[in-house]
Design a protein around this motif. Structure first.
Motif, PDB file in Angstrom:
ATOM      1  N   PHE A   1      15.805  11.868  23.497  1.00  0.00           N
ATOM      2  CA  PHE A   1      15.220  11.920  22.156  1.00  0.00           C
ATOM      3  C   PHE A   1      13.886  11.193  22.065  1.00  0.00           C
ATOM      4  CE2 PHE A   1      19.942  11.917  20.943  1.00  0.00           C
ATOM      5  CZ  PHE A   1      20.018  13.284  21.127  1.00  0.00           C
ATOM      6  N   GLN A   2      13.332  10.769  23.189  1.00  0.00           N
ATOM      7  CA  GLN A   2      11.964  10.231  23.273  1.00  0.00           C
ATOM      8  C   GLN A   2      11.722   9.100  22.276  1.00  0.00           C
ATOM      9  OE1 GLN A   2       9.170  13.457  22.969  1.00  0.00           O
ATOM     10  NE2 GLN A   2      10.389  14.802  24.298  1.00  0.00           N
ATOM     11  N   GLY A   3      12.738   8.296  22.060  1.00  0.00           N
ATOM     12  CA  GLY A   3      12.577   7.179  21.137  1.00  0.00           C
ATOM     13  C   GLY A   3      12.382   7.600  19.706  1.00  0.00           C
ATOM     14  N   LEU A   4      12.672   8.869  19.392  1.00  0.00           N
ATOM     15  CA  LEU A   4      12.456   9.442  18.055  1.00  0.00           C
ATOM     16  C   LEU A   4      11.005   9.281  17.625  1.00  0.00           C
ATOM     17  CD1 LEU A   4      15.727   8.269  16.259  1.00  0.00           C
ATOM     18  CD2 LEU A   4      15.314  10.394  17.496  1.00  0.00           C
ATOM     19  N   GLN A   5      10.113   9.244  18.604  1.00  0.00           N
ATOM     20  CA  GLN A   5       8.692   9.099  18.301  1.00  0.00           C
ATOM     21  C   GLN A   5       7.922  10.310  18.821  1.00  0.00           C
ATOM     22  OE1 GLN A   5       6.981   5.280  19.186  1.00  0.00           O
ATOM     23  NE2 GLN A   5       8.833   4.167  18.662  1.00  0.00           N
ATOM     24  N   ASP A   6       8.562  11.474  18.708  1.00  0.00           N
ATOM     25  CA  ASP A   6       7.902  12.691  19.180  1.00  0.00           C
ATOM     26  C   ASP A   6       6.797  13.135  18.241  1.00  0.00           C
ATOM     27  OD1 ASP A   6      10.357  12.954  17.639  1.00  0.00           O
ATOM     28  OD2 ASP A   6       9.926  15.095  17.591  1.00  0.00           O
ATOM     29  N   PHE A   7       6.934  12.817  16.945  1.00  0.00           N
ATOM     30  CA  PHE A   7       5.869  13.199  16.009  1.00  0.00           C
ATOM     31  C   PHE A   7       4.767  12.150  15.987  1.00  0.00           C
ATOM     32  CE2 PHE A   7       4.044  12.758  11.743  1.00  0.00           C
ATOM     33  CZ  PHE A   7       3.310  13.925  11.723  1.00  0.00           C
ATOM     34  N   CYS A   8       5.130  10.901  15.783  1.00  0.00           N
ATOM     35  CA  CYS A   8       4.136   9.831  15.860  1.00  0.00           C
ATOM     36  C   CYS A   8       4.823   8.576  16.382  1.00  0.00           C
ATOM     37  CB  CYS A   8       3.458   9.571  14.521  1.00  0.00           C
ATOM     38  SG  CYS A   8       4.530   8.949  13.242  1.00  0.00           S
ATOM     39  N   GLN A   9       4.058   7.812  17.142  1.00  0.00           N
ATOM     40  CA  GLN A   9       4.597   6.605  17.754  1.00  0.00           C
ATOM     41  C   GLN A   9       4.325   5.399  16.877  1.00  0.00           C
ATOM     42  OE1 GLN A   9       3.046   7.701  22.027  1.00  0.00           O
ATOM     43  NE2 GLN A   9       4.428   5.971  22.180  1.00  0.00           N
ATOM     44  N   THR A  10       5.113   4.361  17.133  1.00  0.00           N
ATOM     45  CA  THR A  10       4.947   3.100  16.409  1.00  0.00           C
ATOM     46  C   THR A  10       4.340   2.082  17.362  1.00  0.00           C
ATOM     47  OG1 THR A  10       6.880   3.604  15.063  1.00  0.00           O
ATOM     48  CG2 THR A  10       6.117   1.322  15.080  1.00  0.00           C
ATOM     49  N   PHE A  11       3.191   1.549  16.993  1.00  0.00           N
ATOM     50  CA  PHE A  11       2.522   0.537  17.799  1.00  0.00           C
ATOM     51  C   PHE A  11       2.559  -0.781  17.032  1.00  0.00           C
ATOM     52  CE2 PHE A  11       0.632   4.615  18.841  1.00  0.00           C
ATOM     53  CZ  PHE A  11       0.727   4.624  20.222  1.00  0.00           C
ATOM     54  N   LYS A  12       3.107  -1.805  17.672  1.00  0.00           N
ATOM     55  CA  LYS A  12       3.205  -3.102  17.013  1.00  0.00           C
ATOM     56  C   LYS A  12       1.834  -3.766  16.987  1.00  0.00           C
ATOM     57  CE  LYS A  12       8.053  -3.861  18.180  1.00  0.00           C
ATOM     58  NZ  LYS A  12       8.477  -3.501  16.823  1.00  0.00           N
ATOM     59  N   LEU A  13       1.503  -4.341  15.859  1.00  0.00           N
ATOM     60  CA  LEU A  13       0.227  -5.025  15.674  1.00  0.00           C
ATOM     61  C   LEU A  13       0.451  -6.531  15.795  1.00  0.00           C
ATOM     62  CD1 LEU A  13      -1.028  -2.986  12.603  1.00  0.00           C
ATOM     63  CD2 LEU A  13      -1.721  -2.691  14.975  1.00  0.00           C
ATOM     64  N   TYR A  14      -0.451  -7.188  16.552  1.00  0.00           N
ATOM     65  CA  TYR A  14      -0.339  -8.622  16.791  1.00  0.00           C
ATOM     66  C   TYR A  14      -1.566  -9.320  16.207  1.00  0.00           C
ATOM     67  CZ  TYR A  14       3.291  -7.401  20.147  1.00  0.00           C
ATOM     68  OH  TYR A  14       4.427  -6.905  20.736  1.00  0.00           O
TER      69      TYR A  14
ATOM     70  N   SER B   1       2.906 -14.205  20.347  1.00  0.00           N
ATOM     71  CA  SER B   1       2.333 -13.849  19.054  1.00  0.00           C
ATOM     72  C   SER B   1       3.339 -13.082  18.215  1.00  0.00           C
ATOM     73  CB  SER B   1       1.085 -12.983  19.261  1.00  0.00           C
ATOM     74  OG  SER B   1       0.089 -13.735  19.868  1.00  0.00           O
ATOM     75  N   PRO B   2       3.504 -13.439  16.959  1.00  0.00           N
ATOM     76  CA  PRO B   2       4.421 -12.678  16.111  1.00  0.00           C
ATOM     77  C   PRO B   2       3.821 -11.321  15.737  1.00  0.00           C
ATOM     78  CG  PRO B   2       3.313 -14.382  14.843  1.00  0.00           C
ATOM     79  CD  PRO B   2       2.895 -14.571  16.263  1.00  0.00           C
ATOM     80  N   VAL B   3       4.695 -10.380  15.488  1.00  0.00           N
ATOM     81  CA  VAL B   3       4.256  -9.049  15.053  1.00  0.00           C
ATOM     82  C   VAL B   3       3.856  -9.140  13.587  1.00  0.00           C
ATOM     83  CG1 VAL B   3       4.973  -6.662  14.749  1.00  0.00           C
ATOM     84  CG2 VAL B   3       5.769  -7.951  16.715  1.00  0.00           C
ATOM     85  N   VAL B   4       2.665  -8.649  13.268  1.00  0.00           N
ATOM     86  CA  VAL B   4       2.162  -8.756  11.891  1.00  0.00           C
ATOM     87  C   VAL B   4       2.197  -7.410  11.181  1.00  0.00           C
ATOM     88  CG1 VAL B   4       0.706 -10.751  12.392  1.00  0.00           C
ATOM     89  CG2 VAL B   4      -0.211  -8.455  12.686  1.00  0.00           C
ATOM     90  N   GLY B   5       2.568  -6.339  11.864  1.00  0.00           N
ATOM     91  CA  GLY B   5       2.626  -5.033  11.223  1.00  0.00           C
ATOM     92  C   GLY B   5       2.792  -3.948  12.262  1.00  0.00           C
ATOM     93  N   GLU B   6       2.743  -2.717  11.792  1.00  0.00           N
ATOM     94  CA  GLU B   6       2.906  -1.570  12.677  1.00  0.00           C
ATOM     95  C   GLU B   6       1.888  -0.500  12.306  1.00  0.00           C
ATOM     96  OE1 GLU B   6       6.867  -0.329  11.994  1.00  0.00           O
ATOM     97  OE2 GLU B   6       7.802  -1.946  13.145  1.00  0.00           O
ATOM     98  N   PHE B   7       1.407   0.170  13.350  1.00  0.00           N
ATOM     99  CA  PHE B   7       0.556   1.338  13.149  1.00  0.00           C
ATOM    100  C   PHE B   7       1.307   2.559  13.659  1.00  0.00           C
ATOM    101  CE2 PHE B   7      -2.339   4.170  15.627  1.00  0.00           C
ATOM    102  CZ  PHE B   7      -2.845   4.881  14.538  1.00  0.00           C
ATOM    103  N   LYS B   8       1.390   3.573  12.822  1.00  0.00           N
ATOM    104  CA  LYS B   8       2.046   4.818  13.211  1.00  0.00           C
ATOM    105  C   LYS B   8       0.977   5.863  13.458  1.00  0.00           C
ATOM    106  CE  LYS B   8       6.658   4.323  11.270  1.00  0.00           C
ATOM    107  NZ  LYS B   8       7.388   4.523  12.504  1.00  0.00           N
ATOM    108  N   GLY B   9       1.008   6.405  14.667  1.00  0.00           N
ATOM    109  CA  GLY B   9       0.022   7.408  15.001  1.00  0.00           C
ATOM    110  C   GLY B   9       0.298   7.952  16.397  1.00  0.00           C
TER     111      GLY B   9
END
Length: 2031
Positions: free
Chosen positions: A1389-1402, A1410-1418
């Motif tokens: 299931f490709q991490g359920l990120q076949d449409f757009c991936q989640t990239f953690k923002l530091y 470094s703590p995660v401060v947000g996420e970018f989906k793209g």
């Protein structure tokens, strides 16, 4: 997997003595063995399994079978081998390949008469699920180790950091079986690293525990692996000394390195360590986990308790043949045990193995103790510990002994299981020596990540200091029990003296350079030692030239310092005496040469990252060629080596076989999986590389400052050892230049600071081999004696008068030496010339010599006089610390410098207008603690700072050339006497100053060797140059202090130098320097760690080469800084021969530094590699640029540095949205690639819609990228937030380092664009269809019809444990998929990120973790872009979707919480009370009152329903808490689900696809839309035309193909409630598209308190229903099954078990009555397992003389039984004060015990019967047919005569005989038989047919009458004669019968003898009848009547005679007639 059943073999002709054959089978480099049996016709019937993983069988796959005799005395005897081709299995995978009587071949490959019989089967996953996971209890521990998960190429384990980290150990105890003992109450005690845990106390020999224990660690991995796990089973009712039933022990490292870090459901064979003959005393089933950060605990889907066939097979192997062995340590002696100076020790040796410690006797006051003792350990084979640890203790303090030194032996190195070699090699038992083992102590080395390929785990770290050696021997014996563990050696030990013969070794070290040092302000020197030799602290050995001369460290012009040796290199020579180990070292060095060449070729292979590079194949062929060449080189033979030990010979055999095998593999290798194959070879070479019998200690090089050892380098002795056999047998660094990075001992030194970077040339060897020693190709060796003459100025005259106690003659540090006249040349040397003055200019160097400018400062000091006026102070000029200095007007400018400005007062500090600062002087120093800029009346002193800057003249010479010219200057005018002057603590100068009060000069005299003595002369420099008596006489004066305040680096008053200073110094002088240029091409750097800091702040590169360093430009902050810069080093001066430089060039050290906003610099990482050396420029080619790893502290690689070429590429970015940006107001996206960047418009309404606007969602960025993907720069994504007044801040960023997954070909025909799902319903369905669907799901009547049959839990159990679940004929229509991981982790299931991936923002600023401060989906797509503008442009990958209007989307979310598994305990009782809390946005659901009490495996069975707005509320947080009454609830763990990914994914993860489309029943369709509409949506998303159904709806045209329902359903299903044909056909098609099925996912819980550690699992699933798609489907009822009064069989039932005890037979008789007869007073106890409180007893059958007893007694037991899980459930409180009851599950097991009643003593136990009600043997009809074989768990009888088993819950009632057994002499035997009737009734049936316990009312079903027993009470008193006769008759009946027969015969004989004469006489004489008087006749009649009367008693005595009817007596007519004839007057008798 491949499954092989090894059945039997036949050995012909038969071998004598009887062989012990073992069969080994080889498949794909993995070898497995059967157990060893005895005989010429062995039978194994053993199953071996190979996992195929992702490599299916091929046409040429085969098994190689080898039969060997393990009983041969010398070594294993080869019998024969054969090959089984597996091609038939490839053609018919489902068939079993039977191989009967396969002929074996001999060594000559000719057939023999020996045969084997096998079965081979290829099992698919489906087969495995049906048969169950098999595990054979019968395999030995050695075979268990050999059957571990072994995959070629998978040997590279995840490297663990050397820092402390979190770990967790779990031990789950399931059950025990066949525990030895009678009437025992077992409890399991688990000790994890000394922490004790224990289970509840149970009863019986087969107890069921089901308890789990956790232990958390925060430890260094090496120490964690060394901890032990001890599992003991103890009988709690027995005395403590005999309570232990058995134990199992291992270390945690063994568990961690097992597959999955787990021993899963393994049966452990328990044994008693103190009772060797007891064998296996029981079995314990456990699961043990050892988990680190990020490790996932394996999911155990099996039921807690099961009795299926595979389980029985596991349990019923006859025994677990654990090989027990006796490990004997012969401790002979030790040497050089020094702990403190001048103090003898009382040594004692302690040996530890798996927690057991043994000690030798203590020896008193000796450094060389002789123990001569044997220590014996009893171990299992293979031993479950990794190391044997040795500690030598000083026992002067009895309570707290001091540790002298430690050592360790790795069992892997001194034994072999045979797995290293493929083929017939079977390994060897642990053995060692006789050999020396080196002890170490003191400071320890810091933890380091090990060198790649190192096979010695760092779990045992010894100290750095050499503390002596122990001489010992180790032997392992299998069958020789030792009566004591410690005993003395009584026999002579002369046989080991040959191993102690010593030879003289010489060690020579040339120091070439020492650079990259911190600023040592004191003089430093280096000390070289091997063992105690060369250690100047140890005065027990002759002093040696083991130290270099003292030297200062000089600034190198950048940040480091170096030692200015230049052309004069110091040399040390150390001689030592060791035993001859050359034969061992030759073999080791040859192996190292092979390993090093393989590793170098492998590294080159790995560095070629492009798989299409043509050089790759060439490098692979080179690797194979050189490996084959090296492996064919024979190792030196150990067989006939007289000094070789048993271990030497066995390891030589092992190594030789491995080399032969690798040579063969190198020949046959193909260019496939090259790196993995070579890594596997390297790993296998590393396993045989270590040499445990090293003998020679390592060479230690210590950096000494202030007479303290500061830093060290450790060089293995074998690597520099010379061998006359040739270069390959010598150490790889012998006579070669090597680079050493010194390091601080553990806990010392500054972080990220190197103590020194040392280049040395070393040689170690026998001094007889050193005759022509020439280490370097050039250089002259010179030896000098050196001493200093000291003088002081006294009354303006120089002389010795003012020296006071300072010695007249000293060394450079002021230690007393002798006058020149007393120096004596050593033996073998003579003076070459006379003493001369020669200043040591190296010590006079200006420390600022390489600086371009220097700031000079002088403080002017004043004090108040008596009038209060300021005047000069007592010391008018000082430095900042108050030390006196020259007046500033007297400070002259040194030569080569100039001033631009004169002295000025410093006003830029807290001073007044004239620069003064004021203070109050505080004694004793007189300096104020605080200075103030304002003058007060009480201030007593003031000062001001004068400063000026000195600049260096720009001359023709460089700094280094100036330094060199200064060192090579002769004595100038005025310097002829060579005095060096000291001024106020500054360095010595050649020019006198007016203030100088002390001077000295250096006298030197050169030594020359005498005539050649056959060894190198430098090895004759032993001992002091002075006479020892004179040295000791002057020692008192040496310890006095100097009179002057000289510089502290020259004299430390507190230091006492223990080394005699009268030693010569050796130098190697190079006269011809060579100049080089270094070109360093630096391109760029990148990060390797994706979850840490992603940005380099102000990065620059510092390149260090020897004592030169340069820096690149500093860049702005970047994730992938690119310098593209070349650094050129000109005029590099090297003195060694150019050929030496080319072979071993100095290393280039490249450092990546960061500079923050305040200018502070910090080191990020280092990279070290050798440069390419070109001696001839015509041969020069530009070296290819490679990635070089950047290493941070502790050896952890965290970055790389590289270079590349360019090509134009285009990057396309899909920007979907931003998530979890808590502080963002109006963010925008900034994408950077190198120098190119692109940004979106800000999201204006971020709080209501966090997605990017439609017009900004697709970005196209055209950039220049390297052609090779490996050299590409990272893509940087930044989020910039816009605030008011135009402020912009970077709130987060992500780096995408590896772009390979995003490359695509847009012109490919099968390429598919990502598409957005449709989330709003198009109302195109007909109205009737809508109503049809509506009414389908409103039907509830049909559901009730199913209620009694199945529920959702049935579906779960079908999925997890199919073979144990209850049968249901339609279950194939209702399957469920249980994932053992998160749905995102399923690869399909490709991490359920076949449409757009989640990239953690530091965060952008560097911080650790470094703590995660947000996420970018793209998403990104990268593809080539044509350079020609006229060429057609590729199509865009991301289209603009109209469906974006569907977001944000209101959704209904249903969360189904099924259960949790193995939660972390939170309470003191080892349990917790978990409950669930759900958080979604601001919504929080859950109730703490709904907690599950006292459980670690709670079953929730709950559904939560909530609504949300996706993506505003997308993160579903599931939290598990532990309920506490008074304290705050503890959080157990958390898991987070991204609902947006599930909604957007094309795999349909929002609602799992059911197996069938049911309209009614418990498995109704729960999605919003029918399958036909789902299929239409799926086709639209894939860009396909909608499906077209036929009018009959039994066919569909989809994706260009026609599908018919008949192909999916050959027969029309009869399942009630299935939907119409159209929907069924659509559903079948959907299931073929790879969509998410109906499922249960297993999610791991994590906690902040233990980051990355598994806190337990939770099984659940989530359904998401967008509201725009219509109403949701029906809810699923997952309420947990509970035993209830009125319930179905499948959910739980209250049952009543009625057990009628009828009678017993053949019960053991244990009592003696008065007549000494065996008898028993028998009664029966019975209870259900787990319900011991409801134990019931029969009455007592007294005085059973035959073992028979009648009872007619009824037991009644009530239980709550879960039929689906085959377990009983009971809830009860553990203690009175417990708040909640604890629910426990246990098997339905009936326990019957037979007892003998005693009045005064405890009752005697006679036997036990345990019956598993769900799987019990059929009883025997008659007592004679009842035998103990009925209870045999693994019957060896043919199937048709095996005892059948059945379930009482199905059969309901049964009657018959069962056997009881008792443990007697360690074996179970038959002790009686019981006839019983067992009947199981439901609660309802029990109410209809009531019955009472025992014989009480209601006594019915059936009626039980009291048994007819012989009333034996008081029988002796009532009929003593009868009992007396009975007793005598029973005891003496044979004697009585014989006596009676003899008596009758004797009486008859006597009567015959007595009456014979009378009859004879009467017959001969014939006398006439004579008449007698009447009275006589009357008496005769009376006697006749009397006899008749007496005879009437007889009938009453004989019970067999019946009384007559006529009671009148009738006389015989004969005599009556005669009497009447004689006496007619007499009346008749009848009257």
């Amino acid at each position: 997997m491949l499954r092989l059943v090894v059945q039997s073999a036949k050995i012909d002709p038969p071998l004598a003595p009887l062989p012990r054959p073992c069969m080994s089978i080889d498949f794909r480099d993995i070898k497995k063995r059967t157990r060893v049996v005895e005989g010429n016709d062995p039978v194994w019937n053993e199953t071996l399994i190979w996992h195929l993983w992702n490599r299916p069988l091929e046409n040429d796959s085969f098994l190689q079978v080898t039969l060997q005799d393990m009983g041969s005395q010398k070594k294993e005897r080869f019998i024969g081998l054969a090959t089984v081709l597996l091609k038939p299995l490839l053609k018919q995978p489902s068939e079993v390949l039977f191989v009967k009587d396969l002929t074996l071949l001999n060594h000559s490959m000719k057939p023999t008469d020996c045969t084997v019989t096998l079965q081979v089967a290829h099992m698919s996953n489906q087969d495995i699920e049906k048969t169950g996971a098999e595990d054979h209890l019968g395999i030995t521990a050695r075979e268990a180790a050999s059957q571990k998960l072994m995959v070629p190429g998978s040997t590279a384990h995840r490297a663990l950091s050397s820092k402390p980290q979190h770990f967790q150990v779990r031990v789950k105890v399931f059950e025990a079986r066949q525990l030895m003992g009678n009437n025992i109450k077992p409890v399991v005690k688990v000790s994890i690293a000394g922490q004790q845990h224990q289970t509840r106390i149970k009863m019986g020999n087969n107890p069921f525990f089901n308890e789990i224990f956790f232990q958390n660690f925060h430890e260094v991995p090496a120490k964690f692996f060394d901890e032990t796990i001890l599992i003991q089973v103890v009988n709690s009712s027995a005395m403590r000394y005999k309570a232990e039933i058995g134990r199992f022990q291992t270390d945690i490292g063994f568990i961690y390195h097992s597959p999955g870090h787990t021993l899963l459901r393994k049966w452990l064979g328990l044994c008693q360590p103190n009772n060797p003959g007891s064998g296996v005393t029981g079995y314990l089933k456990v699961t043990i986990y050892a988990l680190g950060v990020g490790d996932q605990a394996l999911i155990d889907q099996k039921l807690l308790y099961g009795t299926d066939d595979t389980d029985i097979q596991i349990f019923k192997s006859a025994v677990v043949p654990i090989n027990m062995a006796y490990l004997q340590l012969f401790i002979y002696c030790a040497e050089d045990l020094h702990l403190k100076k001048h103090q003898s020790v009382n040594p004692q040796l302690e040996v530890e193995l798996i927690g057991e410690k043994l000690r030798t006797h203590m020896q008193t006051q000796t450094d060389n103790p002789i123990w001569n003792q044997i220590l014996t350990f009893r171990i299992q084979l293979p031993c479950l510990s990794s190391y044997i640890k040795f500690r030598v203790l000083d026992c002067r303090k009895k309570d707290c002994p001091d540790e002298i030194g430690t050592a360790s032996l790795s069992l892997n190195q001194i034994s072999s299981t045979g797995e290293e070699i493929e083929g017939v090699y079977s390994g060897f038992l642990p053995c060692f020596g006789p050999s020396f083992l080196t002890l170490h102590g003191g400071k320890k080395a810091p933890f380091r990540i090990q060198e790649e390929g190192a096979c010695i785990p760092d779990s045992v770290r010894d100290g750095l200091a050499y503390r002596g050696r122990v001489f010992l021997e180790l032997i392992t014996q299998i069958k020789s029990y030792q009566d004591s563990t410690i005993k003395d050696l009584s026999h002579e030990v002369t046989r080991i003296e040959k191993h102690q013969n010593r030879q003289k070794y010489g060690l020579c070290v040339i120091f070439l350079s020492c650079t990259m040092m911190p600023n040592f302000k004191e003089l430093i020197h280096f000390e070289v030692s091997i063992g105690h030799y060369g250690n100047k602290m140890d005065l027990n050995y002759k002093p040696l030239v083991s130290s270099t001369p003292y030297s200062p460290v000089i600034y190198d012009g950048n940040i480091y310092h170096y030692v200015p040796w230049y052309n004069t290199k110091p040399v040390v020579a150390v001689t030592s005496n060791w035993e001859d180990v050359s034969f061992r070292m030759n073999c080791l060095n040859l192996l190292h040469f092979t390993r090093d060449r393989l590793k170098a070729n492998l590294d080159t292979l790995k560095s070629t990252r492009n798989p299409k590079d043509p050089a790759l194949l060439y490098q692979w062929e080179k690797l194979l060629r050189e490996l084959a060449e090296d492996c064919k080189r024979p190792l030196p033979c150990m067989t006939y080596q007289p000094k070789a030990t048993s271990l030497d010979r066995k390891r030589w055999q092992l190594r030789s076989l491995l080399l032969q095998e690798l040579a063969q593999k190198a020949k046959q290798a193909k260019p496939k999986d090259m790196v993995a194959t070579a890594e596997d070879w390297l790993y296998r070479l590393n396993t045989v590389l270590p040499e445990p019998q090293m003998g020679l200690p390592d060479v230690m090089i210590w950096l000494v400052a202030k007479e303290q050892r500061v830093a060290y380098a450790q060089v293995p002795a074998h690597s520099v050892l010379f061998s006359p056999a040739g270069a390959l047998h010598s150490g790889r660094l012998c006579g070669k230049i090597q680079t050493l990075f010194l390091q601080y001992p553990e806990g010392e030194g500054q972080k990220d600071v190197l103590p020194a970077h040392l280049r040395v040339c070393m040689w170690l060897g026998n001094v007889t081999d050193s005759k022509d020693l020439q280490l370097l190709r050039q250089g002259d060796t010179a030896v000098y004696a050196e001493m200093y003459e000291n003088q002081a100025k006294y009354k303006d005259q120089w002389g010795q008068q003012g020296l006071y106690h300072c010695p007249n003659f000293s060394d450079v540090m002021g230690n007393k030496t002798l006058p020149m006249t007393d120096f004596q040349p050593p033996l073998g040397w003579h003076w070459q010339d006379s003493w001369t003055v020669e200043p040591q200019r190296r010590l006079l160097l200006d420390i600022d010599i390489n600086k371009s400018q220097v700031l000079e400062e002088v403080y002017e000091n004043q004090g108040r006089d008596t009038r209060g006026a300021w005047g000069p102070a007592a010391i008018p000029n000082t430095d900042v610390n108050g030390q006196p200095m020259e007046a500033r007007e007297n400070v002259k400018c040194p030569q080569g410098w100039h001033f631009k400005k004169d002295w000025v007062v410093e006003l830029n500090h807290a001073v007044d207008s004239k620069g003064w600062e004021y203070g109050v002087g505080i004694p004793p120093s007189g300096l104020p603690q605080v200075w103030s800029p304002v003058e007060k009346t009480y201030h007593s002193c003031r000062r001001r700072r004068w400063a000026r800057v000195r600049f260096r003249n720009h001359g023709e010479l460089s700094h280094e050339q100036e330094t060199l010219s200064f060192l090579q200057l002769g004595l100038a005018k005025g310097e002829e006497e060579g005095w060096e002057y000291d001024t106020f603590g500054s360095k010595f100068h050649l020019n006198p100053q007016p203030q100088s009060r002390f001077r000295r000069r250096c006298w030197r005299r050169r030594l020359a060797p005498n005539k050649d003595k056959g060894i190198a002369p430098i090895f004759l420099l032993e001992g002091s140059l002075a006479m020892d008596l004179k040295y000791h006489a002057g020692k008192e004066e040496d310890s006095k202090t100097w009179p002057w305040g000289l510089d502290r680096q020259f004299r430390d008053p507190q230091r006492q130098d223990t080394r005699p200073p009268n030693l010569p110094f050796i130098y190697c002088t190079f006269n011809k320097p060579h100049y080089y240029q270094l070109f360093c091409y630096i391109y760029q750097a990148r990060n390797l760690v994706s979850n840490q800091i992603l940005t380099f702040q102000g990065p620059f590169i510092r390149v260090v080469f020897l004592n030169h360093s340069q820096c690149t430009q500093t860049l702005r902050s970047s994730a992938g800084p690119t310098w593209a810069q070349t650094l050129i080093f000109q005029h590099l001066l090297l003195y060694e021969n150019p050929q030496d430089t080319k072979e071993s060039p100095p290393l280039v050290v490249l450092e990546l530094w960061q500079r923050d906003f305040w200018g502070k610099e910090s080191l990020w990482g280092r990279s070290v590699w050798p440069p390419m050396v070109w001696l001839d420029l015509q041969d020069r080619i530009l070296p290819p640029m490679r990635w070089h790893p950047l290493v941070k502290e502790l050896g952890k690689e965290e970055g790389e540095i590289l270079a590349s070429c360019e090509l134009i590429l285009q990057t396309e970015i899909l920007a979907w949205g931003l998530r979890n940006m808590k502080k963002a107001s109006s963010p925008q996206l900034l994408v950077e690639f190198g120098e190119e960047s692109l940004r979106t418009e800000p999201i204006r309404d971020f709080q209501t819609n966090p997605n990017f606007p439609e017009s900004e969602s697709v970005l196209v960025l055209t950039v220049l990228m390297p052609t090779e993907e490996a050299y590409a720069l990272p893509l940087v994504v930044k989020v910039v937030d816009n605030w008011a007044f135009g402020q912009q801040t970077v709130t987060g960023q992500a780096n995408i380092d590896f772009l390979q997954p995003y490359f695509c070909d847009p012109w490919a025909q099968d390429y598919m664009h990502p598409k957005l799902p449709t989330l709003s319903e198009k109302k195109h369905q007909d109205f009737l269809g809508y109503l049809y669907r509506k009414f389908w799901f409103k039907s509830s009547k049909a559901e009730d019809e199913y209620e009694h049959e199945v529920d959702w839990w049935s579906k779960l159990f079908w999925a997890t444990d199919e073979h144990k679940s209850l049968k249901y004929k339609y279950k194939d229509y209702h399957t469920l998929k249980v994932y053992e991981c998160e749905l995102e982790a399923v690869p399909a299931f490709q991490g359920l990120q076949d449409f757009c991936q989640t990239f953690k923002l530091y965060q952008e600023q560097p911080k650790l973790d470094s703590p995660v401060v947000g996420e970018f989906k793209g998403l990104f797509r990268i593809y080539p872009f044509p350079e020609n503008p006229e060429a057609p442009k590729p199509p865009l990958q991301f289209l603009v979707w109209p469906e974006r209007e569907d977001f944000p989307q209101p959704c209904l979310v249903r969360v189904y919480m099924v259960r949790a598994i193995n939660l972390q305990p939170q309470d003191y009782n080892g349990l917790c009370d978990p409950y669930v809390i759900l958080k979604l946005g601001k919504t929080e659901l859950g109730n703490r009152d709904m907690y599950q009490p006292n459980t670690l495996d709670p079953i929730f069975g709950m559904m939560f329903e909530l609504t949300c707005n996706i993506p505003l509320e997308k993160d579903l947080e599931i939290q598990l808490y532990d309920f506490d009454l008074f304290s705050p609830d503890d959080k157990i763990g958390t898991t987070v689900i991204d609902l947006e990914n599930r909604l957007l994914s094309g795999f349909g993860a929002h609602c799992g696809l059911s197996k069938s489309y049911c309209q009614s029943g418990p498995f109704r369709w729960r999605d919003q839309m029918p399958p036909s509409y789902l299929l239409e949506r799926y086709a639209k998303r894939k860009g396909l035309p909608p499906p077209l159904f036929s009018p009959e709806e039994d066919a569909v045209f989809y994706n260009g193909k026609k599908f018919k329902l008949q192909s999916f359903e050959p027969k029309t299903p009869t399942v009630h409630g299935l939907g119409p044909k159209k929907e069924r056909l659509a559903l079948y098609l959907l299931h073929t598209q790879g969509l998410v099925p109906e499922h249960v996912e297993t999610r791991t819980l994590y906690s902040h308190s233990q980051p990355g550690i598994d806190q337990g699992k939770v099984q659940m699933w989530v359904d998401i229903f967008p509201k725009k798609l219509g109403p949701p489907g029906p809810q699923v009822n997952i309420n947990p099954r509970k035993p209830k009064r009125k319930a179905s069989e499948h959910s739980g039932h209250r049952y009543e078990l009625r057990c009628i005890i009828w009678k017993t037979a053949n019960v053991d008789l244990v009592d003696d009555n008065l007549s000494r007869e065996k008898t028993s007073d028998i009664y029966i106890k019975g209870w259900l397992y787990g319900l011991e409180k409801d134990m019931q007893k029969t009455d007592i059958h007294y005085h059973s003389l035959t073992g028979e007893a009648d009872f007619n007694w009824r037991f009644i037991f009530t239980m709550d039984y879960l039929a689906a899980e085959r377990t009983c459930v009971q809830s009860q409180k553990d203690y009175i004060w417990s708040l909640d009851a604890t629910s426990m599950k246990f098997p339905a097991r009936l326990i019957i015990q037979v007892w003998d009643n005693d009045i005064f003593s405890p009752d005697d136990f006679l036997g036990v019967l345990e019956l598993d009600l769900s799987d019990m043997p059929l009883p025997a009809r008659h007592a004679k047919q009842c035998s103990i074989r009925m209870m045999d768990a693994d019957p060896k009888w043919p199937y048709f005569i095996q005892y059948k088993h059945f379930s009482l819950f199905k059969k309901k009632t049964v009657t018959g005989w069962w056997p009881c057994q008792v443990l007697d002499g360690g074996k179970w035997r038959l002790s009686g038989k019981v006839k019983m009737s067992l009947e199981i009734l439901s609660e309802k049936e029990a109410l209809i047919k009531p019955a009472g316990r025992g014989q009480s009312e209601p006594n019915q079903y059936p009626t039980l009458h009291p048994p007819l027993r012989t009333n034996t009470s008081f029988t002796w008193l009532r009929s003593p004669v009868q009992n007396f006769c009975y007793i005598f008759w029973k005891r003496y009946r044979f004697k009585l019968i014989a006596f009676m027969v003899i008596s009758i015969i004797a009486l008859m004989l006597f009567n015959f003898i007595y009456s014979a004469p009378h009859y004879l006489a009467m017959s001969w004489i014939k006398p006439q009848l004579q008449l007698y008087p009447p009275i006589k006749i009357f008496n005769i009649i009376n006697s006749l009547n009397t006899s008749n009367a007496s005879s009437s008693i007889l009938p009453t005595q004989d019970p067999n005679l019946k009384p007559t009817i006529d009671h009148e007596w009738k006389l015989h007519p004969g005599p009556t007639n005669h009497l009447s004839d004689i006496f007619p007057e007499l009346p008749a008798p009848g009257d």
